[in-house]
Design an enzyme around this catalytic site. Structure first.
Site, PDB file in Angstrom:
ATOM      1  N   LYS A 181      36.923  20.046  16.606  1.00 43.44           N
ATOM      2  CA  LYS A 181      37.437  18.982  15.738  1.00 43.44           C
ATOM      3  C   LYS A 181      36.614  19.039  14.451  1.00 43.44           C
ATOM      4  O   LYS A 181      35.407  18.819  14.452  1.00 43.44           O
ATOM      5  CB  LYS A 181      37.265  17.632  16.440  1.00 43.44           C
ATOM      6  CG  LYS A 181      37.327  16.396  15.549  1.00 43.44           C
ATOM      7  CD  LYS A 181      38.700  16.091  15.029  1.00 43.44           C
ATOM      8  CE  LYS A 181      38.773  14.662  14.506  1.00 43.44           C
ATOM      9  NZ  LYS A 181      37.663  14.241  13.626  1.00 43.44           N
ATOM     10  N   GLY A 218      26.336  13.367  17.015  1.00 44.20           N
ATOM     11  CA  GLY A 218      26.685  12.351  16.030  1.00 44.20           C
ATOM     12  C   GLY A 218      26.094  11.002  16.380  1.00 44.20           C
ATOM     13  O   GLY A 218      25.052  10.905  17.026  1.00 44.20           O
ATOM     14  N   GLY A 222      30.031   6.726  18.104  1.00 44.32           N
ATOM     15  CA  GLY A 222      31.007   7.803  18.231  1.00 44.32           C
ATOM     16  C   GLY A 222      30.873   8.531  19.560  1.00 44.32           C
ATOM     17  O   GLY A 222      31.873   8.821  20.236  1.00 44.32           O
ATOM     18  N   GLU A 280      24.830  14.262  22.005  1.00 41.37           N
ATOM     19  CA  GLU A 280      23.543  13.924  21.402  1.00 41.37           C
ATOM     20  C   GLU A 280      23.812  12.814  20.402  1.00 41.37           C
ATOM     21  O   GLU A 280      24.614  12.992  19.474  1.00 41.37           O
ATOM     22  CB  GLU A 280      22.949  15.149  20.696  1.00 41.37           C
ATOM     23  CG  GLU A 280      21.613  14.876  20.044  1.00 41.37           C
ATOM     24  CD  GLU A 280      21.260  15.877  18.979  1.00 41.37           C
ATOM     25  OE1 GLU A 280      20.806  15.446  17.897  1.00 41.37           O
ATOM     26  OE2 GLU A 280      21.456  17.078  19.211  1.00 41.37           O
ATOM     27  N   CYS A 308      17.977  14.604  13.393  1.00 38.50           N
ATOM     28  CA  CYS A 308      17.985  13.858  14.650  1.00 38.50           C
ATOM     29  C   CYS A 308      16.590  13.714  15.226  1.00 38.50           C
ATOM     30  O   CYS A 308      16.367  12.908  16.135  1.00 38.50           O
ATOM     31  CB  CYS A 308      18.916  14.530  15.664  1.00 38.50           C
ATOM     32  SG  CYS A 308      18.690  16.305  15.790  1.00 38.50           S
ATOM     33  N   GLU A 320      18.336   3.231  15.710  1.00 39.82           N
ATOM     34  CA  GLU A 320      18.072   4.322  14.773  1.00 39.82           C
ATOM     35  C   GLU A 320      18.512   3.951  13.357  1.00 39.82           C
ATOM     36  O   GLU A 320      19.619   3.441  13.153  1.00 39.82           O
ATOM     37  CB  GLU A 320      18.822   5.588  15.210  1.00 39.82           C
ATOM     38  CG  GLU A 320      18.584   6.778  14.300  1.00 39.82           C
ATOM     39  CD  GLU A 320      19.382   8.005  14.711  1.00 39.82           C
ATOM     40  OE1 GLU A 320      18.913   9.121  14.455  1.00 39.82           O
ATOM     41  OE2 GLU A 320      20.471   7.836  15.292  1.00 39.82           O
TER      42      GLU A 320
END
Length: 528
Positions: free
Chosen positions: A183, A240, A244, A265, A302, A393
């Site tokens: 995607k 992401g 999501g 993740e 990340c 985060e």
């Protein structure tokens, strides 16, 4: 020249009327190229082709699959500077960073090719028949890892090469023997198309089956949910946001007759523990290291260090002063897309507004130009422990200092942490002995623990773990970086009293690939 189509197997397709465009935070404008949103029929056809391709591709030899991966790497390099320039335009990332990331992407494709040719990753195990065993004989039992079927991949905004169209999820899924449907990430649609063209060219050169790779373009959640809930899809790789990732995870678990694994993740604030002996010895150096890590890539990693635990003493005071001064000197940096910039300023403002949080430094808000400035906040450990919101985060160059009064309070603070990708310890040898309990607690919260080093930077190799307990990922037993990433997209299959002619090559008596196998409890490369 970009075409703006979807790729359904080997077929370029733009059947729908709805289009989307990428936005450049570098040029401060929507880019002119239009990309066709995939229709439900195009998504359906992509999955159907992938299912048909799986029946063929899973029978290919390790060398055939390895050659395919190496050819993808070659085709990516053949795209030349045009790929780098487009990615710069769509992400705001600098040329050296993207050049290095392209090398990492081709390198991990080659790593999996090498893994396939060596072969032992399939974990072949043979327990020979014992027909004369009493009171009951034992059958001939042989086991190995086998591919699971078509994999849906959702790329990351912050790594347009290494965690996107031909990134680690795609490379590991193809290496395992599975077709892939990507995607396309809406932030770098042109980059996706260029990389996809390289995969397509490699597939045709290597005589891969039609449907071995597809990419589709979506708008909103409908395309993603259709893909994840399709019965032909057997696993998902996602990098992401937490929201999501959880939406995809829930759809894969609750909206399907047969649930599938989702390797997502999602969220990590990567705690750093600064122990007193190390700060007394080297406060200025540690401050410089952490300043660089907090602001690297505008904090859009990340593994960005979002929490720093330390004790209050003279060395800490010097450290905080140096870290604050260092952050004030960092120039504003362009962020990946408008949404990330908006969320960064919204997130850091929310954290700064929480009770008992003090602001040590807060750079100017430059959201209208999609640039990030650093922020450094501080709170004591007792108040941190009492406020779970401080573990959300903030994706960008911001970090919170958590001041502990003693070792027991540090352990309590570490114990309340959510799951993380990384945890870092800055310590002397004496610190490691004195605070061994804290280190043990942190080890239980993370997928990778570092000593006297910053968490930003993930090596692509056999020993790497890029994963961690929830909510950093949906499955702490897996990694999305390194050779073991291949094991996400396989399952164990046992063959009992199977005729030699029907056994996979890896389980045949003569061991034609000479892979390492466990035979009757002993590792060997010899045949039976």
């Amino acid at each position: 020249m970009l075409k703006g189509h979807n790729l359904v197997g080997f077929t370029e397709s733009a059947a729908g009327t709805e289009v989307v465009s990428a936005f450049s935070t570098v040029d401060q404008r929507e880019l002119p190229e239009k990309f066709a949103v995939a229709t439900a029929t195009e998504v359906e056809n992509a999955v159907k082709k992938a299912v048909a391709a799986f029946a063929v591709y899973k029978t290919f030899s390790p060398d055939q699959k390895a050659t395919f991966l190496e050819t993808i790497a070659e085709e990516i390099i053949a795209l030349g500077d045009g790929l780098i320039k487009r990615a710069m335009l769509e992400t705001g990332l600098p040329e050296p960073r993207l050049t290095g990331e392209r090398g990492r992407t081709t390198g991990q494709l080659k790593l999996f090719a090498d893994l396939l040719r060596e072969g032992s990753w399939v974990e072949a195990v043979i327990d020979s028949a014992l027909p004369d065993r009493k009171p009951l004989p034992r059958a001939d039992l042989r086991k190995m890892l086998v591919p699971i079927g078509p994999v849906a991949v959702f790329g990351a905004s912050n790594f347009p090469f290494a965690f996107s169209t031909a990134g680690g999820d795609t490379a590991s899924a193809l290496a395992a023997g599975n077709p892939v449907i990507v995607k396309a990430h809406p932030s770098h649609l042109g980059t996706n198309e260029l990389i996809a063209s390289a995969i397509d060219a490699a597939a045709k050169k290597c005589d891969m089956p039609d449907g071995i790779f597809s990419f589709i373009i979506g708008k909103g959640n409908a395309t993603s949910i259709q893909l994840v809930t399709h019965p032909g899809i057997k696993a998902v790789g996602f990098t992401g946001s937490f929201n999501g990732g959880m939406a995809i995870y829930q759809a894969a678990i609750t909206d399907r007759a047969v649930p599938i694994p989702v390797y997502a993740e999602m969220s990590s604030i990567n705690p750093v523990v600064l122990l007193p002996g190390k700060l007394k010895q080297d406060a200025a150096t540690v401050a410089t290291q952490l300043s660089g890590s907090i602001t690297l890539g505008a904090g859009q990693f990340c593994t960005n260090p979002g929490l720093i635990f330390l004790f209050q003493d003279d060395a800490t005071t010097a450290f905080v002063t140096t870290l604050t001064e260092s952050l004030t000197k960092v120039a504003p940096a362009t962020m990946l897309n408008p949404g990330i910039a908006t969320n960064y300023y919204k997130g850091r403002k929310a954290v700064a507004g929480e009770g008992k949080v003090s602001t040590l430094f807060m750079g100017d808000e430059l959201g209208t130009t999609h640039q990030a400035t650093p922020a450094l906040l501080q709170i004591n450990a007792a108040d941190f422990i009492a406020n779970d919101k401080l573990q959300q985060e903030v994706f960008g160059p911001a970090s919170i200092l958590v001041t502990c009064s003693n070792a027991a309070e540090l352990q309590q603070a570490l114990s309340c942490l959510h799951g993380q990708l990384t945890g870092s310890i800055f310590a002397t040898a004496e610190d490691l002995q004195q605070f061994s309990g804290s280190i043990d607690i942190l080890s239980g919260k993370v997928g990778r623990i570092l000593f006297n080093g910053v968490p930003t930077g993930v090596e692509v190799c056999h020993a790497m773990v890029h994963g961690g307990p929830f909510p950093s990922t949906t499955d702490a037993r897996s990694t999305s970086v390194g050779a073991d990433a291949i094991k996400r997209f396989v399952r164990p299959l046992c063959f009992q009293d199977c005729p030699e002619t029907l056994l996979p090559a890896e389980l045949k008596n003569d061991n034609p690939f000479r892979i390492m196998r466990k035979v009757n409890g002993q590792y060997t490369r010899e045949g039976l």
